[in-house]
Design a protein around this motif. Structure first.
Motif, PDB file in Angstrom:
ATOM      1  N   SER A   1      11.510  -3.319   1.590  1.00 15.66           N
ATOM      2  CA  SER A   1      10.222  -3.979   1.843  1.00 15.66           C
ATOM      3  C   SER A   1      10.390  -5.227   2.700  1.00 15.66           C
ATOM      4  O   SER A   1       9.498  -5.571   3.474  1.00 15.66           O
ATOM      5  CB  SER A   1       9.526  -4.331   0.532  1.00 15.66           C
TER       6      SER A   1
ATOM      7  N   PRO B   1       8.163  -2.777   8.634  1.00 17.75           N
ATOM      8  CA  PRO B   1       7.233  -3.224   9.677  1.00 17.75           C
ATOM      9  C   PRO B   1       6.014  -3.893   9.032  1.00 17.75           C
ATOM     10  O   PRO B   1       5.633  -3.550   7.898  1.00 17.75           O
ATOM     11  CB  PRO B   1       6.822  -1.920  10.366  1.00 17.75           C
ATOM     12  N   ASP B   2       5.413  -4.812   9.749  1.00 21.42           N
ATOM     13  CA  ASP B   2       4.270  -5.560   9.219  1.00 21.42           C
ATOM     14  C   ASP B   2       3.142  -4.657   8.714  1.00 21.42           C
ATOM     15  O   ASP B   2       2.512  -4.962   7.708  1.00 21.42           O
ATOM     16  CB  ASP B   2       3.711  -6.528  10.263  1.00 21.42           C
ATOM     17  N   ASP B   3       2.929  -3.531   9.404  1.00 22.30           N
ATOM     18  CA  ASP B   3       1.828  -2.657   8.998  1.00 22.30           C
ATOM     19  C   ASP B   3       2.109  -1.915   7.697  1.00 22.30           C
ATOM     20  O   ASP B   3       1.213  -1.276   7.151  1.00 22.30           O
ATOM     21  CB  ASP B   3       1.460  -1.685  10.117  1.00 22.30           C
ATOM     22  N   LEU B   4       3.332  -2.021   7.165  1.00 22.04           N
ATOM     23  CA  LEU B   4       3.666  -1.382   5.884  1.00 22.04           C
ATOM     24  C   LEU B   4       3.893  -2.382   4.754  1.00 22.04           C
ATOM     25  O   LEU B   4       4.163  -1.974   3.626  1.00 22.04           O
ATOM     26  CB  LEU B   4       4.925  -0.514   6.027  1.00 22.04           C
ATOM     27  N   LYS B   5       3.791  -3.666   5.033  1.00 14.67           N
ATOM     28  CA  LYS B   5       4.061  -4.681   3.998  1.00 14.67           C
ATOM     29  C   LYS B   5       3.181  -4.474   2.767  1.00 14.67           C
ATOM     30  O   LYS B   5       3.665  -4.537   1.635  1.00 14.67           O
ATOM     31  CB  LYS B   5       3.866  -6.093   4.552  1.00 14.67           C
ATOM     32  N   ASP B   6       1.888  -4.212   2.963  1.00 11.77           N
ATOM     33  CA  ASP B   6       0.988  -4.007   1.825  1.00 11.77           C
ATOM     34  C   ASP B   6       1.343  -2.735   1.056  1.00 11.77           C
ATOM     35  O   ASP B   6       1.243  -2.705  -0.170  1.00 11.77           O
ATOM     36  CB  ASP B   6      -0.467  -3.944   2.282  1.00 11.77           C
ATOM     37  N   ASP B   7       1.763  -1.696   1.772  1.00 12.90           N
ATOM     38  CA  ASP B   7       2.146  -0.448   1.108  1.00 12.90           C
ATOM     39  C   ASP B   7       3.396  -0.653   0.254  1.00 12.90           C
ATOM     40  O   ASP B   7       3.475  -0.168  -0.879  1.00 12.90           O
ATOM     41  CB  ASP B   7       2.382   0.665   2.141  1.00 12.90           C
TER      42      ASP B   7
ATOM     43  N   ALA C   1       1.627   6.503   3.854  1.00 17.86           N
ATOM     44  CA  ALA C   1       1.899   5.641   5.007  1.00 17.86           C
ATOM     45  C   ALA C   1       3.400   5.416   5.189  1.00 17.86           C
ATOM     46  O   ALA C   1       3.924   5.481   6.311  1.00 17.86           O
ATOM     47  CB  ALA C   1       1.178   4.301   4.848  1.00 17.86           C
TER      48      ALA C   1
ATOM     49  N   GLN D   1       5.714   6.702   8.415  1.00 17.28           N
ATOM     50  CA  GLN D   1       6.525   5.746   9.182  1.00 17.28           C
ATOM     51  C   GLN D   1       7.997   6.149   9.158  1.00 17.28           C
ATOM     52  O   GLN D   1       8.685   6.077  10.173  1.00 17.28           O
ATOM     53  CB  GLN D   1       6.345   4.336   8.617  1.00 17.28           C
TER      54      GLN D   1
ATOM     55  N   THR E   1       9.480   6.810  12.772  1.00 13.19           N
ATOM     56  CA  THR E   1      10.364   5.764  13.261  1.00 13.19           C
ATOM     57  C   THR E   1      11.838   6.031  12.976  1.00 13.19           C
ATOM     58  O   THR E   1      12.681   5.822  13.820  1.00 13.19           O
ATOM     59  CB  THR E   1       9.976   4.401  12.640  1.00 13.19           C
TER      60      THR E   1
END
Length: 122
Positions: free
Chosen positions: A59, A63-69, A107, A111, A115
């Motif tokens: 964590s 990537p920033d777009d997965l921080k909440d996930d 998500a 990723q 990636t």
């Protein structure tokens, strides 16, 4: 009981075909997480703790777009660890968190595939 098993399956997203990663530390740590989560038994507090520790590592480099996930995954892991194998608590956790976990893991899985070229399965 079925909900606990279903939630465990969502969390683990068993690593089917692990391939070389192309996203640096995140991908390497993601592979370690996938191995720790593979065949996870949420009633085994030691296994949950191992998965939790790997999730914390990945964590941090996510990537920033997965921080909440990843926060959803870590929150679940903390609650599963606190349940300490108690079936009633794990069943309630499955009931309360299954939708959030399903969304977060979808998500994360996408990723990882896009990636890292890492297939977490489904």
């Amino acid at each position: 009981m079925r909900k606990v098993a279903a939630l465990a399956a969502v969390v683990t997203m068993s690593a089917g075909a692990l391939t070389a990663c192309s996203g640096g530390d995140y991908c390497s740590e993601m592979q370690n997480y996938a191995e720790a989560a593979k065949h996870l038994d949420v009633k085994d507090s030691k296994a949950v703790d191992t998965m939790r520790n790997e999730a914390k590592k990945v964590s941090k480099s996510a990537p920033d777009d997965l921080k909440d996930d990843w926060k959803v995954v870590l929150d679940y892991a903390d609650k599963a660890k606190a349940a300490d194998g108690d079936q009633a608590k794990l069943t309630q956790l499955a009931k309360d968190d299954s939708q959030k976990m399903t969304t977060a893991m979808a998500a994360i899985t996408k990723q990882a595939k896009d990636t890292c070229k890492l297939d977490l399965g489904s």
